[in-house]
Write an enzyme that holds these catalytic residues in place. Structure first.
Site, PDB file in Angstrom:
ATOM      1  N   ASP A 280     -23.854  15.606   6.596  1.00  0.00           N
ATOM      2  CA  ASP A 280     -24.004  17.062   6.669  1.00  0.00           C
ATOM      3  C   ASP A 280     -22.828  17.730   7.368  1.00  0.00           C
ATOM      4  O   ASP A 280     -21.968  17.055   7.944  1.00  0.00           O
ATOM      5  CB  ASP A 280     -25.328  17.426   7.373  1.00  0.00           C
ATOM      6  CG  ASP A 280     -25.575  16.615   8.640  1.00  0.00           C
ATOM      7  OD1 ASP A 280     -24.621  16.024   9.164  1.00  0.00           O
ATOM      8  OD2 ASP A 280     -26.727  16.585   9.103  1.00  0.00           O
TER       9      ASP A 280
ATOM     10  N   ASN B 202     -37.741  17.246  15.603  1.00  0.00           N
ATOM     11  CA  ASN B 202     -38.814  17.703  14.705  1.00  0.00           C
ATOM     12  C   ASN B 202     -38.946  16.787  13.473  1.00  0.00           C
ATOM     13  O   ASN B 202     -39.584  17.149  12.495  1.00  0.00           O
ATOM     14  CB  ASN B 202     -38.565  19.155  14.262  1.00  0.00           C
ATOM     15  CG  ASN B 202     -37.277  19.326  13.477  1.00  0.00           C
ATOM     16  OD1 ASN B 202     -36.544  18.350  13.253  1.00  0.00           O
ATOM     17  ND2 ASN B 202     -36.978  20.546  13.048  1.00  0.00           N
TER      18      ASN B 202
ATOM     19  N   HIS C 145     -36.422  15.735  11.548  1.00  0.00           N
ATOM     20  CA  HIS C 145     -35.468  15.920  10.448  1.00  0.00           C
ATOM     21  C   HIS C 145     -34.487  14.750  10.352  1.00  0.00           C
ATOM     22  O   HIS C 145     -34.205  14.065  11.328  1.00  0.00           O
ATOM     23  CB  HIS C 145     -34.746  17.278  10.516  1.00  0.00           C
ATOM     24  CG  HIS C 145     -33.682  17.430  11.555  1.00  0.00           C
ATOM     25  ND1 HIS C 145     -33.624  18.490  12.425  1.00  0.00           N
ATOM     26  CD2 HIS C 145     -32.590  16.688  11.843  1.00  0.00           C
ATOM     27  CE1 HIS C 145     -32.566  18.393  13.191  1.00  0.00           C
ATOM     28  NE2 HIS C 145     -31.917  17.296  12.865  1.00  0.00           N
TER      29      HIS C 145
ATOM     30  N   GLU D 188     -34.855  19.748   7.116  1.00  0.00           N
ATOM     31  CA  GLU D 188     -35.853  20.249   8.058  1.00  0.00           C
ATOM     32  C   GLU D 188     -37.264  20.063   7.470  1.00  0.00           C
ATOM     33  O   GLU D 188     -37.414  19.838   6.260  1.00  0.00           O
ATOM     34  CB  GLU D 188     -35.586  21.741   8.308  1.00  0.00           C
ATOM     35  CG  GLU D 188     -34.220  22.035   8.943  1.00  0.00           C
ATOM     36  CD  GLU D 188     -34.188  21.777  10.455  1.00  0.00           C
ATOM     37  OE1 GLU D 188     -34.955  20.932  10.940  1.00  0.00           O
ATOM     38  OE2 GLU D 188     -33.368  22.422  11.132  1.00  0.00           O
TER      39      GLU D 188
HETATM   40  C1  GLP Z   1     -28.316  17.002  14.049  1.00  0.00           C
HETATM   41  C2  GLP Z   1     -27.756  16.228  12.865  1.00  0.00           C
HETATM   42  C3  GLP Z   1     -28.612  15.053  12.536  1.00  0.00           C
HETATM   43  C4  GLP Z   1     -28.894  14.255  13.805  1.00  0.00           C
HETATM   44  C5  GLP Z   1     -29.689  15.110  14.741  1.00  0.00           C
HETATM   45  C6  GLP Z   1     -30.057  14.394  16.022  1.00  0.00           C
HETATM   46  O1  GLP Z   1     -29.255  17.943  13.692  1.00  0.00           O
HETATM   47  N1  GLP Z   1     -27.606  17.012  11.703  1.00  0.00           N
HETATM   48  O2  GLP Z   1     -27.966  14.252  11.570  1.00  0.00           O
HETATM   49  O3  GLP Z   1     -29.600  13.101  13.497  1.00  0.00           O
HETATM   50  O4  GLP Z   1     -28.881  16.218  15.070  1.00  0.00           O
HETATM   51  O5  GLP Z   1     -29.015  14.500  16.936  1.00  0.00           O
HETATM   52  P1  GLP Z   1     -28.886  13.709  18.266  1.00  0.00           P
HETATM   53  O6  GLP Z   1     -28.535  12.329  17.894  1.00  0.00           O
HETATM   54  O7  GLP Z   1     -27.761  14.395  18.998  1.00  0.00           O
HETATM   55  O8  GLP Z   1     -30.168  13.824  18.981  1.00  0.00           O
END
Ligand code: GLP
Length: 240
Positions: free
Chosen positions: A67, A135, A137, A142
């Site tokens: 992404d 959440n 995702h 989402e």
């Molecule tokens: C973002 C990214 C996700 C990632 C998520 C969790 O929203 N788009 O790909 O998995 O954050 O992030 P973190 O690893 O910093 O908790």
């Protein structure tokens, strides 16, 4: 789903890196699906260390990222393109020409999504690395995202904007939209490797592993994939 519970973030990162390194050694032309966020940073550090010390080569590896924020150019220090260079690509011998992310500053987001979906048809991920949103995702899919979705424009939820605001100087600077691989693109990967740490993910981990399969918790769909490894620290696993 194979769930591996580790003592802490460092052990999680080391184990995940071992899986990635073994894959690259056995298939030097591997397609790696990569993720951003805090979760995979330690894994990337171990991969970089191994490349330097043991010579595991990424010369023929190619990558596709999950992404990118809409509106940020690749040189913006909060863009995922920048994240990938500073956390991994600049520290391994990969050819940047073989690295791919959706382009968040493309003038036509629909055309950019089409381009990325076409690319993913020719670059099936040997492994797709995932983090987990609090959440539930995956990528930026989402809650409510259809299971057959492909790369698309996402309106980020307030929850995600708040979670990700820690990396920006203020919450107002967090982009409101992103381009994300869809759930179908993720499920197309030959294998999935998820890294999760921290108490704030425990509820989502429980739902993903033990709950019903529902679009309300996108990661629960991974129960349907035949080759999923989830490496989580004991805090993230505390509700299992
Ligand atoms: C973002 C990214 C996700 C990632 C998520 C969790 O929203 N788009 O790909 O998995 O954050 O992030 P973190 O690893 O910093 O908790």
């Amino acid at each position: 789903m194979k769930v591996i519970i580790t003592e802490n973030y460092d052990e999680m990162s080391k184990k995940a890196a071992e899986i990635m390194i073994d894959l690259v050694k056995s298939n030097p032309n591997a397609v790696l699906g990569l993720a951003t966020g805090s979760s995979p940073i330690g894994m990337y550090q171990y991969m970089a260390k191994d490349c330097k010390e043991n010579g595991t080569s990424y010369k023929n590896v190619s990558t596709v990222n999950l992404d990118e924020y809409v509106g940020l150019t690749a040189d913006h220090d909060q863009s995922y393109a920048y994240f990938m260079r500073s956390n991994l690509f600049d520290h391994i011998d990969i050819d940047l020409k073989n690295t791919n992310l959706p382009c968040g500053s493309a003038p036509d987001t629909n055309a950019e999504c089409d381009r990325y979906n076409t690319l993913l048809e020719t670059k099936k991920q040997d492994v797709q690395v995932l983090g987990l949103g609090s959440n539930g995702h995956i990528g930026f899919n989402e809650p409510g995202t259809p299971l057959d979705s492909v790369t698309h424009l996402v309106d980020l939820t307030e929850n995600t904007i708040k979670d990700n605001s820690r990396l920006f100087s203020s919450i107002d600077e967090v982009p409101r939209q992103a381009l994300s691989m869809g759930i179908k693109n993720i499920m197309n990967a030959k294998s999935i490797l998820m890294v999760v740490s921290g108490k704030n993910k425990a509820e989502a981990v429980r739902g993903m592993v033990k709950g019903e399969i529902t679009t309300a918790l996108p990661a629960s769909v991974l129960q349907l994939h035949p080759f999923v490894t989830i490496i989580c620290d004991k805090d993230a696993a505390s509700l299992l």
